[in-house]
Design a protein around this motif. Structure first.
Motif, mmCIF file in Angstrom:
data_model
loop_
_atom_site.group_PDB
_atom_site.id
_atom_site.type_symbol
_atom_site.label_atom_id
_atom_site.label_comp_id
_atom_site.label_asym_id
_atom_site.label_seq_id
_atom_site.Cartn_x
_atom_site.Cartn_y
_atom_site.Cartn_z
ATOM 1 N N PHE A 81 0.835 -1.203 0.000
ATOM 2 C CA PHE A 81 0.000 0.000 0.000
ATOM 3 C C PHE A 81 0.869 1.253 0.000
ATOM 4 N N VAL A 82 0.667 2.118 -1.004
ATOM 5 C CA VAL A 82 1.387 3.389 -1.108
ATOM 6 C C VAL A 82 0.357 4.508 -1.095
ATOM 7 N N LEU A 83 0.459 5.412 -0.108
ATOM 8 C CA LEU A 83 -0.449 6.535 0.050
ATOM 9 C C LEU A 83 0.384 7.811 -0.018
ATOM 10 N N PRO A 84 0.624 8.325 -1.241
ATOM 11 C CA PRO A 84 1.520 9.472 -1.383
ATOM 12 C C PRO A 84 0.860 10.781 -0.956
ATOM 13 N N SER A 85 1.689 11.759 -0.635
ATOM 14 C CA SER A 85 1.186 13.102 -0.370
ATOM 15 C C SER A 85 0.834 13.761 -1.699
ATOM 16 N N SER A 86 0.109 14.838 -1.625
ATOM 17 C CA SER A 86 -0.233 15.601 -2.822
ATOM 18 C C SER A 86 1.034 16.078 -3.528
ATOM 19 N N ALA A 87 2.017 16.541 -2.764
ATOM 20 C CA ALA A 87 3.279 17.028 -3.348
ATOM 21 C C ALA A 87 4.021 15.909 -4.074
ATOM 22 N N GLU A 88 4.087 14.723 -3.452
ATOM 23 C CA GLU A 88 4.783 13.587 -4.072
ATOM 24 C C GLU A 88 4.127 13.183 -5.392
ATOM 25 N N LEU A 89 2.809 13.078 -5.382
ATOM 26 C CA LEU A 89 2.096 12.634 -6.575
ATOM 27 C C LEU A 89 2.116 13.716 -7.662
ATOM 28 N N SER A 90 2.010 14.977 -7.265
ATOM 29 C CA SER A 90 2.051 16.076 -8.232
ATOM 30 C C SER A 90 3.423 16.189 -8.893
ATOM 31 N N LYS A 91 4.458 15.879 -8.151
ATOM 32 C CA LYS A 91 5.808 15.897 -8.735
ATOM 33 C C LYS A 91 5.919 14.823 -9.815
ATOM 34 N N LYS A 92 5.304 13.674 -9.567
ATOM 35 C CA LYS A 92 5.345 12.571 -10.521
ATOM 36 C C LYS A 92 4.451 12.841 -11.739
ATOM 37 N N PHE A 93 3.302 13.500 -11.511
ATOM 38 C CA PHE A 93 2.328 13.781 -12.576
ATOM 39 C C PHE A 93 1.947 15.259 -12.552
ATOM 40 N N PRO A 94 2.850 16.155 -12.979
ATOM 41 C CA PRO A 94 2.610 17.603 -12.853
ATOM 42 C C PRO A 94 1.393 18.116 -13.623
ATOM 43 N N LYS A 95 0.959 17.446 -14.660
ATOM 44 C CA LYS A 95 -0.216 17.889 -15.420
ATOM 45 C C LYS A 95 -1.521 17.616 -14.674
ATOM 46 N N LEU A 96 -1.446 16.838 -13.597
ATOM 47 C CA LEU A 96 -2.659 16.426 -12.875
ATOM 48 C C LEU A 96 -2.738 17.026 -11.472
ATOM 49 N N THR A 97 -2.006 18.111 -11.225
ATOM 50 C CA THR A 97 -1.934 18.657 -9.860
ATOM 51 C C THR A 97 -3.288 19.054 -9.295
ATOM 52 N N GLN A 98 -4.204 19.545 -10.129
ATOM 53 C CA GLN A 98 -5.499 19.991 -9.622
ATOM 54 C C GLN A 98 -6.320 18.818 -9.073
ATOM 55 N N ILE A 99 -6.459 17.761 -9.844
ATOM 56 C CA ILE A 99 -7.242 16.605 -9.365
ATOM 57 C C ILE A 99 -6.525 15.896 -8.220
ATOM 58 N N ILE A 100 -5.195 15.881 -8.259
ATOM 59 C CA ILE A 100 -4.424 15.279 -7.162
ATOM 60 C C ILE A 100 -4.664 16.046 -5.869
ATOM 61 N N ALA A 101 -4.655 17.375 -5.923
ATOM 62 C CA ALA A 101 -4.898 18.186 -4.721
ATOM 63 C C ALA A 101 -6.290 17.937 -4.153
ATOM 64 N N GLN A 102 -7.279 17.719 -5.025
ATOM 65 C CA GLN A 102 -8.650 17.466 -4.571
ATOM 66 C C GLN A 102 -8.797 16.106 -3.904
ATOM 67 N N LEU A 103 -7.967 15.127 -4.311
ATOM 68 C CA LEU A 103 -8.176 13.747 -3.875
ATOM 69 C C LEU A 103 -6.985 13.166 -3.123
ATOM 70 N N THR A 104 -6.309 14.002 -2.344
ATOM 71 C CA THR A 104 -5.284 13.528 -1.407
ATOM 72 C C THR A 104 -5.592 14.155 -0.050
ATOM 73 N N HIS A 105 -5.104 13.524 0.998
ATOM 74 C CA HIS A 105 -5.395 14.018 2.358
ATOM 75 C C HIS A 105 -4.285 14.876 2.925
ATOM 76 N N HIS A 106 -3.114 14.892 2.287
ATOM 77 C CA HIS A 106 -2.017 15.708 2.812
ATOM 78 C C HIS A 106 -1.115 16.162 1.683
#
Length: 166
Positions: free
Chosen positions: A141-166
Motif C-alpha cells: 500500500f502506497v499513500l503518497p502526499s499531494s506534493a509527491e504525486l504532483s511531482k510525478k504527474f505535474p499535469k494532474l496537480t489539480q485533481i491530485i490536490a482534490q483527492l489527497t489528504h495531505h
C-alpha cells in the motif's frame, strides 16, 4: 440502512485512505514470494476481500497497490473512481447501479495504478466490496502526499490536490 448503521452493523473501521472497511476473506493458501513478481516483498495469500464504505464528506485518497483490485457495488449512490496509469494517463469510471447512465456494478483497477474515489451525491455513501489477488498486505500500500504525486504527474496537480489528504 444509512451509512452509520452499516458501519456499526458490519463493525467497519477507519481506513488510512479514507472511508471504512473490514476484511471479510483471506484465503488460507499462500503464494511463496519466489513465485511472485519483484514488486512483492514476502509471501501473499491467494486472495483477500473487504467491505468498504465511503461517505460523501471525505474521499478515498489517491493510493496504489501491487495487485489488481476488483470493486463490487452493493448499495448507496454512485461512486466515481479516478485512476492515473503508471504512464500518467488520467481516467474515471462510475461504479453504481444506474446502468442506463453508464454506471457499472463491477470494475477492476489495474495493478500499479494510482486510484481514488469519491461519492458524487451530497450527504450520501456507497457500500462496496473490494477483492485483491494476490492477497492484500499493507506492505503493498502506497499513500503518497499531494506534493509527491504532483511531482510525478505535474499535469494532474489539480485533481491530485482534490483527492489527497495531505
Amino acid at each position: 440502512m444509512n451509512a452509520k448503521e452499516i458501519i456499526d452493523f458490519f463493525d467497519l473501521k477507519a481506513h488510512p485512505e479514507g472511508g471504512f472497511y473490514k476484511e471479510t476473506y483471506r484465503s488460507k493458501e499462500i503464494i511463496l514470494s519466489e513465485n511472485l513478481s519483484h514488486h512483492f516483498n514476502g509471501n501473499r495469500n491467494y486472495c483477500t476481500s473487504i467491505y468498504f464504505l465511503l461517505t460523501s464528506d471525505k474521499c478515498s485518497a489517491f493510493h496504489k497497490i501491487n495487485q489488481d483490485e476488483i470493486w463490487h457495488f452493493y448499495t448507496g449512490t454512485t461512486l466515481k473512481l479516478h485512476q492515473i496509469s503508471p504512464e500518467g494517463e488520467y481516467s474515471t469510471i462510475l461504479i453504481g447501479n444506474n446502468f442506463l447512465k453508464g454506471e457499472i456494478p463491477q470494475y477492476t483497477v489495474p495493478a500499479h495504478y494510482y486510484f481514488a474515489a469519491e461519492i458524487l451525491a451530497k450527504d450520501s455513501f456507497a457500500f462496496v466490496g473490494c477483492t485483491v489477488s494476490p492477497g492484500f498486505d499493507f506492505k503493498d500500500f502506497v499513500l503518497p502526499s499531494s506534493a509527491e504525486l504532483s511531482k510525478k504527474f505535474p499535469k494532474l496537480t489539480q485533481i491530485i490536490a482534490q483527492l489527497t489528504h495531505h
